[in-house]
Design an enzyme around this catalytic site. Sequence first.
Site: not given
Ligand code: 5GP
Length: 144
Positions: A107, A109
């Site tokens: 993903h 951001h």
């Molecule tokens: P990472 O930390 O893996 O780069 O990003 C994961 C992102 O997913 C985080 O920014 C977190 O806030 C978001 N996130 C976690 N759980 C959920 C969810 O259930 N729904 C949505 N829309 N975002 C989520």
Amino acid sequence: MSLAGEYDGANIFAKILRGEMPCVKIYEDEHVLAFMDIFPQSQGHCLVIPKDTTARNLIEFPANRLGLLFAAVQKLSKAVVKALNCDGVIVTQFNGAPAGQTVFHLHVHVIPRYANLPLQPHHGGKPADMAVLRDQAARIAAAL
Ligand code: 5GP
């Protein structure tokens, strides 16, 4: 699970893609889904994920699909600027737990920045008000 390992089809984003979990959707086509982050680091924080992949991170994603993914990231970034009138945009992406990754489906951001507002830390955001997220998503979608 971190940089090396098997793709877990039970991860949150895989469930969102299968419609097993809700999301506040902004945009979708045959290649990508864009939706609001529910723990936003700033107002309008959104995520872009590729469909039809078991890539947990950028390293595992086929190079010949990067163009479509990042075209969507650029499209969303433009819409975020137009819709939310932000002063800057962070485009970021984490690979492996030590790098800050918590959801192991690739993903990207897209995080709006406002000159006078602090940025919440990665994983330091508070749960968003769903009505606010829906309003932001509608405004961004209208600007696409
Ligand atoms: P990472 O930390 O893996 O780069 O990003 C994961 C992102 O997913 C985080 O920014 C977190 O806030 C978001 N996130 C976690 N759980 C959920 C969810 O259930 N729904 C949505 N829309 N975002 C989520």
